[in-house]
Design a protein around this motif. Structure first.
Motif, PDB file in Angstrom:
ATOM      1  N   ALA A 173       6.240   2.114   5.949  1.00  0.00           N
ATOM      2  CA  ALA A 173       7.596   2.664   5.889  1.00  0.00           C
ATOM      3  C   ALA A 173       7.876   3.364   4.555  1.00  0.00           C
ATOM      4  O   ALA A 173       8.986   3.821   4.331  1.00  0.00           O
ATOM      5  N   LEU A 174       6.870   3.447   3.685  1.00  0.00           N
ATOM      6  CA  LEU A 174       7.123   3.999   2.354  1.00  0.00           C
ATOM      7  C   LEU A 174       6.788   5.494   2.288  1.00  0.00           C
ATOM      8  O   LEU A 174       5.939   5.979   3.029  1.00  0.00           O
ATOM      9  N   ASP A 175       7.445   6.199   1.375  1.00  0.00           N
ATOM     10  CA  ASP A 175       7.128   7.609   1.196  1.00  0.00           C
ATOM     11  C   ASP A 175       5.738   7.760   0.576  1.00  0.00           C
ATOM     12  O   ASP A 175       5.199   6.798   0.014  1.00  0.00           O
ATOM     13  N   ALA A 176       5.193   8.957   0.667  1.00  0.00           N
ATOM     14  CA  ALA A 176       3.787   9.172   0.312  1.00  0.00           C
ATOM     15  C   ALA A 176       3.451   8.766  -1.127  1.00  0.00           C
ATOM     16  O   ALA A 176       2.399   8.169  -1.379  1.00  0.00           O
ATOM     17  N   MET A 177       4.347   9.057  -2.057  1.00  0.00           N
ATOM     18  CA  MET A 177       4.035   8.747  -3.463  1.00  0.00           C
ATOM     19  C   MET A 177       4.112   7.256  -3.751  1.00  0.00           C
ATOM     20  O   MET A 177       3.257   6.700  -4.432  1.00  0.00           O
ATOM     21  N   THR A 178       5.153   6.617  -3.227  1.00  0.00           N
ATOM     22  CA  THR A 178       5.281   5.166  -3.412  1.00  0.00           C
ATOM     23  C   THR A 178       4.092   4.462  -2.767  1.00  0.00           C
ATOM     24  O   THR A 178       3.566   3.473  -3.288  1.00  0.00           O
ATOM     25  N   LYS A 179       3.676   4.993  -1.656  1.00  0.00           N
ATOM     26  CA  LYS A 179       2.559   4.419  -0.929  1.00  0.00           C
ATOM     27  C   LYS A 179       1.293   4.389  -1.798  1.00  0.00           C
ATOM     28  O   LYS A 179       0.598   3.374  -1.869  1.00  0.00           O
ATOM     29  N   ILE A 180       1.028   5.499  -2.466  1.00  0.00           N
ATOM     30  CA  ILE A 180      -0.168   5.575  -3.313  1.00  0.00           C
ATOM     31  C   ILE A 180      -0.087   4.545  -4.440  1.00  0.00           C
ATOM     32  O   ILE A 180      -1.050   3.822  -4.718  1.00  0.00           O
ATOM     33  N   THR A 181       1.085   4.445  -5.078  1.00  0.00           N
ATOM     34  CA  THR A 181       1.263   3.445  -6.136  1.00  0.00           C
ATOM     35  C   THR A 181       1.038   2.045  -5.584  1.00  0.00           C
ATOM     36  O   THR A 181       0.361   1.215  -6.201  1.00  0.00           O
ATOM     37  N   MET A 182       1.601   1.785  -4.411  1.00  0.00           N
ATOM     38  CA  MET A 182       1.492   0.455  -3.831  1.00  0.00           C
ATOM     39  C   MET A 182       0.057   0.137  -3.392  1.00  0.00           C
ATOM     40  O   MET A 182      -0.360  -1.018  -3.430  1.00  0.00           O
ATOM     41  N   GLN A 183      -0.682   1.157  -2.996  1.00  0.00           N
ATOM     42  CA  GLN A 183      -2.098   0.923  -2.660  1.00  0.00           C
ATOM     43  C   GLN A 183      -2.854   0.485  -3.912  1.00  0.00           C
ATOM     44  O   GLN A 183      -3.692  -0.421  -3.867  1.00  0.00           O
ATOM     45  N   GLU A 184      -2.545   1.124  -5.034  1.00  0.00           N
ATOM     46  CA  GLU A 184      -3.184   0.734  -6.300  1.00  0.00           C
ATOM     47  C   GLU A 184      -2.793  -0.693  -6.680  1.00  0.00           C
ATOM     48  O   GLU A 184      -3.625  -1.493  -7.097  1.00  0.00           O
ATOM     49  N   GLU A 185      -1.490  -0.994  -6.500  1.00  0.00           N
ATOM     50  CA  GLU A 185      -0.988  -2.335  -6.813  1.00  0.00           C
ATOM     51  C   GLU A 185      -1.657  -3.394  -5.940  1.00  0.00           C
ATOM     52  O   GLU A 185      -2.032  -4.456  -6.421  1.00  0.00           O
ATOM     53  N   LEU A 186      -1.763  -3.087  -4.656  1.00  0.00           N
ATOM     54  CA  LEU A 186      -2.366  -4.049  -3.729  1.00  0.00           C
ATOM     55  C   LEU A 186      -3.810  -4.352  -4.128  1.00  0.00           C
ATOM     56  O   LEU A 186      -4.244  -5.495  -4.101  1.00  0.00           O
ATOM     57  N   THR A 187      -4.527  -3.308  -4.515  1.00  0.00           N
ATOM     58  CA  THR A 187      -5.918  -3.495  -4.946  1.00  0.00           C
ATOM     59  C   THR A 187      -5.977  -4.381  -6.182  1.00  0.00           C
ATOM     60  O   THR A 187      -6.814  -5.282  -6.285  1.00  0.00           O
ATOM     61  N   ARG A 188      -5.081  -4.137  -7.119  1.00  0.00           N
ATOM     62  CA  ARG A 188      -5.061  -4.929  -8.343  1.00  0.00           C
ATOM     63  C   ARG A 188      -4.728  -6.397  -8.035  1.00  0.00           C
ATOM     64  O   ARG A 188      -5.414  -7.316  -8.496  1.00  0.00           O
ATOM     65  N   ILE A 189      -3.704  -6.588  -7.231  1.00  0.00           N
ATOM     66  CA  ILE A 189      -3.282  -7.947  -6.890  1.00  0.00           C
ATOM     67  C   ILE A 189      -4.398  -8.685  -6.140  1.00  0.00           C
ATOM     68  O   ILE A 189      -4.713  -9.836  -6.428  1.00  0.00           O
ATOM     69  N   TRP A 190      -5.023  -7.974  -5.222  1.00  0.00           N
ATOM     70  CA  TRP A 190      -6.122  -8.560  -4.442  1.00  0.00           C
ATOM     71  C   TRP A 190      -7.250  -9.014  -5.377  1.00  0.00           C
ATOM     72  O   TRP A 190      -7.771 -10.102  -5.236  1.00  0.00           O
ATOM     73  N   SER A 191      -7.592  -8.168  -6.362  1.00  0.00           N
ATOM     74  CA  SER A 191      -8.712  -8.561  -7.212  1.00  0.00           C
ATOM     75  C   SER A 191      -8.295  -9.654  -8.200  1.00  0.00           C
ATOM     76  O   SER A 191      -9.087 -10.533  -8.520  1.00  0.00           O
ATOM     77  N   GLU A 192      -7.043  -9.634  -8.651  1.00  0.00           N
ATOM     78  CA  GLU A 192      -6.595 -10.694  -9.575  1.00  0.00           C
ATOM     79  C   GLU A 192      -6.467 -12.034  -8.864  1.00  0.00           C
ATOM     80  O   GLU A 192      -6.812 -13.076  -9.413  1.00  0.00           O
ATOM     81  N   GLU A 193      -5.974 -12.012  -7.633  1.00  0.00           N
ATOM     82  CA  GLU A 193      -5.725 -13.270  -6.918  1.00  0.00           C
ATOM     83  C   GLU A 193      -6.942 -13.752  -6.137  1.00  0.00           C
ATOM     84  O   GLU A 193      -6.979 -14.880  -5.673  1.00  0.00           O
ATOM     85  N   ARG A 194      -7.905 -12.869  -5.960  1.00  0.00           N
ATOM     86  CA  ARG A 194      -9.136 -13.194  -5.231  1.00  0.00           C
ATOM     87  C   ARG A 194      -8.835 -13.794  -3.870  1.00  0.00           C
ATOM     88  O   ARG A 194      -9.398 -14.803  -3.451  1.00  0.00           O
TER      89      ARG A 194
END
Ligand SMILES: Nc1ncnc2c1ncn2[C@@H]1O[C@H](COP(=O)(O)OP(=O)(O)OP(=O)(O)O)[C@@H](O)[C@H]1O
Ligand SMILES: [Mg+2]
Length: 257
Positions: A173-194
């Motif tokens: 449901a997010l706009d294209a730019m927010t989506k890209i930021t959130m994809q980066e965030e998700l990757t970071r969170i995934w690797s930090e939280e394992r």
């Protein structure tokens, strides 16, 4: 007692011979048939497929929100019988409680489990900063943008320390730019939280960006499922030739290239 996630990554998913049939107007509709899947602990698996191919159904069965008709889903070697504490689900809409602040929403799941409020809020604060909302603990959901609200949803899911995070079009449901930021965030969170992550998405670029592996559900019912291993270092560069090639490979799977 709550402890920080240990180095011992758990969250292995084994699906065997899964069958799910719905009945629509007295007609049987088999969505999953003899479905098998192994998800490695700590892996990020993305799932793509045409609308109606069964992505949400599969995720709901993994979550224990929907019972299968046959077969078995095991988490770390134990068969599931319903929802469980080792799994958390994130939907397209974060479904926050409007009368609670960000802090209240994120702490809510822990309080429901009987954690004392102070402890729950302390824990919640950690995840609120992890998703980059450290200054917004006192804000109410209506004061947040769509991307911020979805971050709160992610923090709320992580606060209960799941081994497996199941996400159904979390950024849809997010706009294209927010989506890209959130994809980066998700990757970071995934690797930090394992944490083991299973992400359903319509967006083929997102599938390549996030996934260690992409599961492609067949266009025709009963067709073979396919996997695409994404062998690219992180953080990923969307413009590099290998990334573009993976995206084209996926487009081709859908006959779109
Ligand atoms: N509760 C239900 N009762 C009856 N049929 C259902 C139910 N849930 C899903 N279905 C059917 O199962 C099929 C798969 O639905 P599902 O929601 O899993 O698809 P999807 O891949 O997530 O699609 P989309 O990309 O549109 O979200 C569809 O044909 C749908 O009509
Ligand atoms: Mg769906």
């Amino acid at each position: 007692m709550m402890t920080l996630a240990s180095d011992n990554v758990r969250g292995q998913v084994t699906v065997r011979d899964l069958t799910k049939t719905f009945t629509i107007n007295q007609k049987a509709l088999t969505v999953l048939k003899g479905f098998n899947l192994d998800i490695r602990p700590g892996e990020c698996l993305t799932i793509v497929g045409a609308s109606g191919s069964g992505k949400t159904t599969l995720l709901r069965v993994l979550a224990g929100l929907e019972a299968a008709d046959g077969g078995d889903v095991q988490i770390d070697g134990r068969s599931i019988t319903g929802v469980g504490r080792e799994r958390a689900v994130i939907f397209q809409e974060p479904r926050l409680l409007p009368w609670l602040t960000v802090l209240g929403n994120v702490a809510f799941g822990l309080e429901v489990r009987g954690e004392p409020r102070k402890q729950a809020e302390e824990w919640a604060r950690r995840y609120i900063s992890l998703v980059g909302l450290g200054d917004f603990g006192d804000a109410y959901p209506k004061q947040l943008s769509g991307g911020m609200a979805q971050r709160v949803g992610i923090a709320r899911a992580l606060t209960v320390q799941p081994e497996i995070l199941l996400l159904d079009e979390p950024l849809g449901a997010l706009d294209a730019m927010t989506k890209i930021t959130m994809q980066e965030e998700l990757t970071r969170i995934w690797s930090e939280e394992r944490v083991t992550m299973v992400v359903v998405t319509h967006d083929l670029e997102e599938a390549v960006y996030l996934g260690d592996r992409v599961l492609v559900l067949p266009k025709e019912r009963g067709g073979a499922i396919r996997f695409l291993d994404i062998d690219l270092p992180r953080p990923r560069d969307r413009s590099e030739p290998r990334f573009v090639k993976y995206r084209e490979d996926l487009l081709r799977e859908f006959g779109l290239h």
